[in-house]
Design a protein around this motif. Sequence first.
Motif, PDB file in Angstrom:
ATOM      1  N   ILE A   1      40.211  38.575  55.688  1.00  0.00           N
ATOM      2  CA  ILE A   1      40.489  39.515  54.607  1.00  0.00           C
ATOM      3  C   ILE A   1      39.196  39.841  53.873  1.00  0.00           C
ATOM      4  N   GLU A   2      39.098  41.093  53.436  1.00  0.00           N
ATOM      5  CA  GLU A   2      37.920  41.533  52.689  1.00  0.00           C
ATOM      6  C   GLU A   2      38.108  41.236  51.206  1.00  0.00           C
ATOM      7  N   VAL A   3      37.087  40.650  50.591  1.00  0.00           N
ATOM      8  CA  VAL A   3      37.135  40.312  49.172  1.00  0.00           C
ATOM      9  C   VAL A   3      35.893  40.842  48.478  1.00  0.00           C
ATOM     10  N   VAL A   4      36.028  41.181  47.199  1.00  0.00           N
ATOM     11  CA  VAL A   4      34.916  41.670  46.383  1.00  0.00           C
ATOM     12  C   VAL A   4      34.922  40.908  45.070  1.00  0.00           C
ATOM     13  N   TYR A   5      33.747  40.439  44.672  1.00  0.00           N
ATOM     14  CA  TYR A   5      33.587  39.723  43.409  1.00  0.00           C
ATOM     15  C   TYR A   5      32.766  40.569  42.456  1.00  0.00           C
ATOM     16  N   ASP A   6      33.322  40.863  41.283  1.00  0.00           N
ATOM     17  CA  ASP A   6      32.628  41.598  40.225  1.00  0.00           C
ATOM     18  C   ASP A   6      32.393  40.665  39.050  1.00  0.00           C
ATOM     19  N   PRO A   7      31.126  40.362  38.716  1.00  0.00           N
ATOM     20  CA  PRO A   7      30.862  39.507  37.547  1.00  0.00           C
ATOM     21  C   PRO A   7      31.370  40.160  36.276  1.00  0.00           C
ATOM     22  N   GLU A   8      31.616  39.316  35.283  1.00  0.00           N
ATOM     23  CA  GLU A   8      32.105  39.821  34.002  1.00  0.00           C
ATOM     24  C   GLU A   8      31.128  40.831  33.419  1.00  0.00           C
ATOM     25  N   ALA A   9      31.662  41.938  32.918  1.00  0.00           N
ATOM     26  CA  ALA A   9      30.833  42.987  32.334  1.00  0.00           C
ATOM     27  C   ALA A   9      30.340  42.564  30.955  1.00  0.00           C
ATOM     28  N   VAL A  10      29.244  43.186  30.514  1.00  0.00           N
ATOM     29  CA  VAL A  10      28.752  42.998  29.153  1.00  0.00           C
ATOM     30  C   VAL A  10      29.533  43.930  28.239  1.00  0.00           C
ATOM     31  N   VAL A  11      30.103  43.391  27.181  1.00  0.00           N
ATOM     32  CA  VAL A  11      30.924  44.167  26.260  1.00  0.00           C
ATOM     33  C   VAL A  11      30.180  44.337  24.942  1.00  0.00           C
ATOM     34  N   TYR A  12      30.147  45.560  24.445  1.00  0.00           N
ATOM     35  CA  TYR A  12      29.498  45.843  23.173  1.00  0.00           C
ATOM     36  C   TYR A  12      30.557  46.095  22.110  1.00  0.00           C
ATOM     37  N   ASN A  13      30.286  45.623  20.907  1.00  0.00           N
ATOM     38  CA  ASN A  13      31.212  45.878  19.811  1.00  0.00           C
ATOM     39  C   ASN A  13      30.882  47.221  19.155  1.00  0.00           C
ATOM     40  N   ARG A  14      31.614  47.546  18.095  1.00  0.00           N
ATOM     41  CA  ARG A  14      31.462  48.868  17.480  1.00  0.00           C
ATOM     42  C   ARG A  14      30.052  49.100  16.926  1.00  0.00           C
ATOM     43  N   SER A  15      29.368  48.042  16.512  1.00  0.00           N
ATOM     44  CA  SER A  15      28.030  48.208  15.941  1.00  0.00           C
ATOM     45  C   SER A  15      26.957  48.328  17.017  1.00  0.00           C
ATOM     46  N   GLY A  16      27.359  48.175  18.276  1.00  0.00           N
ATOM     47  CA  GLY A  16      26.399  48.298  19.363  1.00  0.00           C
ATOM     48  C   GLY A  16      25.792  46.988  19.803  1.00  0.00           C
ATOM     49  N   ASP A  17      26.167  45.891  19.137  1.00  0.00           N
ATOM     50  CA  ASP A  17      25.654  44.581  19.523  1.00  0.00           C
ATOM     51  C   ASP A  17      26.431  44.049  20.718  1.00  0.00           C
ATOM     52  N   THR A  18      25.772  43.209  21.478  1.00  0.00           N
ATOM     53  CA  THR A  18      26.450  42.596  22.603  1.00  0.00           C
ATOM     54  C   THR A  18      27.486  41.612  22.100  1.00  0.00           C
ATOM     55  N   GLY A  19      28.712  41.779  22.517  1.00  0.00           N
ATOM     56  CA  GLY A  19      29.767  40.867  22.120  1.00  0.00           C
ATOM     57  C   GLY A  19      29.665  39.556  22.880  1.00  0.00           C
ATOM     58  N   THR A  20      30.119  38.490  22.270  1.00  0.00           N
ATOM     59  CA  THR A  20      30.135  37.194  22.938  1.00  0.00           C
ATOM     60  C   THR A  20      31.367  37.116  23.817  1.00  0.00           C
ATOM     61  N   PRO A  21      31.217  36.956  25.141  1.00  0.00           N
ATOM     62  CA  PRO A  21      32.399  36.886  26.002  1.00  0.00           C
ATOM     63  C   PRO A  21      33.304  35.743  25.567  1.00  0.00           C
ATOM     64  N   SER A  22      34.597  36.065  25.430  1.00  0.00           N
ATOM     65  CA  SER A  22      35.559  35.057  24.983  1.00  0.00           C
ATOM     66  C   SER A  22      36.305  34.429  26.133  1.00  0.00           C
ATOM     67  N   SER A  23      36.012  34.854  27.364  1.00  0.00           N
ATOM     68  CA  SER A  23      36.787  34.401  28.500  1.00  0.00           C
ATOM     69  C   SER A  23      36.246  33.131  29.125  1.00  0.00           C
ATOM     70  N   GLY A  24      35.076  32.646  28.646  1.00  0.00           N
ATOM     71  CA  GLY A  24      34.518  31.447  29.241  1.00  0.00           C
ATOM     72  C   GLY A  24      34.219  31.666  30.709  1.00  0.00           C
TER      73      GLY A  24
END
Length: 293
Positions: free
Chosen positions: A45-68
């Motif tokens: 079976i074919e599988v694809v892994y996508d690393p967690e994206a970088v999320v920005y908050n409303r002020s434009g700062d990088t948000g701290t990933p909460s998913s561990g």
Amino acid sequence: MSAGPAGHVTRSFDIPNSETAGRTTSRPPRTPLRRFLRTDDGVNIEVVYDPEAVVYNRSGDTGTPSSGHLAVVVAHGFTGDVDRPHVRRVAETLARYGSVVTFSFRGHGRSGGHSTVGDREVLDLATAVRWARELGHEHVATVGFSMGGSVVLRHAALPDGPDAVVSVSAPARWYYRGTAPMRRVHWLITRPEGRLVGRYGFRTRIHHRDWNPVPLSPVESVPLIAPTPLLIVHGDRDGYFPVDHPEMLAAAAGDNGELWLERGMGHAENAASEELLERIGEWLVSRGRGGRG
């Protein structure tokens, strides 16, 4: 926004705007990891892994990933595959909440074998979940749509199941022919000419043999999932499976499950709005690290 309490039916028109409103996701240059893996019964079976994206908050700062170290394994619907636009859209949205593994079920896309329409596909999902763990993820959740929704329920009933499971637009019972779309699906599966249409029209190779033995149905599997957190999502305009299907699943789950009946939603990935996928992502972050207890 937290989801409703266990056993509570939440309708989308009762839910305020998601807390993710205003979030945007950066698209830094990155190459998904793509592999072919062999299932326990010898299908590639074919599988694809996508690393967690970088999320920005409303002020434009990088948000701290909460998913561990959460990984979300997405199980597509019948005739889908890892490269279908609707599958990629789901993966891109859920990558805001954790890394994502997508894959093509047997008989779909570039995966080997033939589709058994929900039976042996449990082995495909188990292989993808095992790979996510081998990549170092401490917690793995599964999200399935339609046929994939039935598969994640059956897989979650196994001893080595996920830490949380979301089933979207899934049937509760096998052999359902109560709607015109499902009668067309059964023609596609059971008739030689239908299987030809599946192969050349939908890139889906369908096995010609009947189930023997008949696998445990989704509604029979659900009571075995506890204490793993379970979310059942279904649209009140689903043209394939009417609302008695999610209601049966929720009743079988009892206090261990949550049911979201989505106002105006149709069927599976194509009908899942961005807002709904974000709420599912939030639910996964809040529940996906609890494990099976």
